[in-house]
Scaffold this motif. Structure first.
Motif, short mmCIF file in Angstrom:
data_model
loop_
_atom_site.label_atom_id
_atom_site.label_comp_id
_atom_site.label_asym_id
_atom_site.label_seq_id
_atom_site.Cartn_x
_atom_site.Cartn_y
_atom_site.Cartn_z
N ILE A 54 31.84 -12.97 -35.49
CA ILE A 54 33.37 -12.20 -35.24
C ILE A 54 33.43 -10.89 -35.98
CG2 ILE A 54 36.01 -12.49 -35.99
CD1 ILE A 54 35.25 -15.65 -36.23
N LYS A 55 33.82 -9.93 -35.30
CA LYS A 55 34.08 -8.54 -35.48
C LYS A 55 35.62 -8.36 -35.25
CE LYS A 55 29.51 -6.86 -34.30
NZ LYS A 55 28.85 -5.94 -33.40
N ILE A 56 36.21 -7.73 -36.61
CA ILE A 56 37.59 -7.45 -36.40
C ILE A 56 37.87 -5.95 -36.41
CG2 ILE A 56 39.84 -8.02 -37.71
CD1 ILE A 56 38.73 -10.31 -38.94
N ALA A 57 38.19 -5.38 -35.46
CA ALA A 57 38.15 -4.08 -35.33
C ALA A 57 39.43 -3.32 -36.17
CB ALA A 57 38.42 -3.40 -33.79
N HIS A 58 40.65 -4.06 -36.27
CA HIS A 58 41.77 -3.66 -36.83
C HIS A 58 42.09 -4.72 -37.86
CE1 HIS A 58 41.71 -0.03 -34.19
NE2 HIS A 58 41.64 -0.98 -33.21
#
Length: 253
Positions: A131-135
């Motif tokens: 999981i990558k959370i950009a914001h």
């Protein structure tokens, strides 16, 4: 503002969650794990990517939103319905507690439970997919807005319902289908042109799209429209709750 009254209602509702941990926490986490096993393995092996994001990662925001909506509504609706059912609602009404303070206590507790659940679900999802959370700040903002808005909606359902069956009608027959048809497990762009237009009438689409944008900067609608829709829903729920307390709808009758 009577802070002691708000704290009393809030901590009473939070204590009820501690007594039902299996139902409140364990059950949604288990369901999320099963979704990843079924959708991630069975469907994910056939759909490698959606808009440049692996399918397993793509469905994370939709799964979290599915649980947040249903749990927020369930917690808030039961929280206010049970005092009505037992008659203890009249103790709250006769106490020096304003309607706003009661709403803050009940809705605040329901929203807190949903936020805790959402955090646990994100941690659970990270065990299955990357999981990558950009914001991250925008993601938390969406989480908070969603939890508060649908806890208010659940509060409305709890006041409206006059039996336990009605508590489940809207979450099961309306909200859950709308979430499944709102792009939780697919992109609306994958649909034929006609159904893409039909999907735009689904309010859940804007919640899922905005929440997914905070992760991967992709969405079926613009971020501005998503934020506008959820704020509109929040204000509408506040207006309905204010009207219910002002008229005594299903509270004093």
């Amino acid at each position: 503002m009577n802070l002691n009254a708000i704290k009393a209602i809030y901590f009473f509702e939070m204590a009820r969650t501690r007594r039902t941990l299996m139902q409140s926490i364990a059950s949604p986490v288990l369901s999320t794990s099963l979704y990843f096993i079924v959708f991630g393995s069975a469907i994910g092996s056939r759909i490698q990517e959606v808009n440049g994001v692996s399918y397993g990662s793509f469905i994370v925001p939709g799964l979290v939103m599915l649980s947040l909506l249903t749990e927020s509504i369930s917690n808030a609706s039961f929280g206010i319905y049970f005092p009505k059912f037992t008659g203890t609602i009249y103790e709250i009404l006769s106490a020096p507690v304003s309607s706003m303070e009661a709403v803050i206590g009940f809705v605040g507790a329901a929203a807190t439970k949903s936020l805790i659940l959402g955090s646990i679900m994100l941690a659970t999802a990270s065990l299955f997919v990357e999981i990558k959370i950009a914001h991250p700040f925008l993601m938390v903002f969406f989480l908070i807005l969603t939890c508060i808005s649908f806890s208010l909606f659940g509060f409305i359902i709890g006041i409206w319902a006059d039996n336990f069956e009605k508590l489940q009608v809207i979450p099961m027959l309306v909200i859950t289908p709308l979430v499944f048809l709102g792009g939780s497990f697919y992109s609306a762009n994958m649909l034929p042109p006609f159904w893409q237009k039909v999907t735009l009438f689904n309010p859940i689409l804007y919640l899922v799209s905005g929440f997914r944008w905070s992760f991967y900067e992709i969405g079926d609608v613009s971020l501005e429209i998503s934020l506008t829709m959820i704020l509109f829903f929040l204000v509408s729920c506040l207006g309905v709750v204010a009207w219910m307390f002002k008229t005594g709808y299903h509270i004093k009758k």
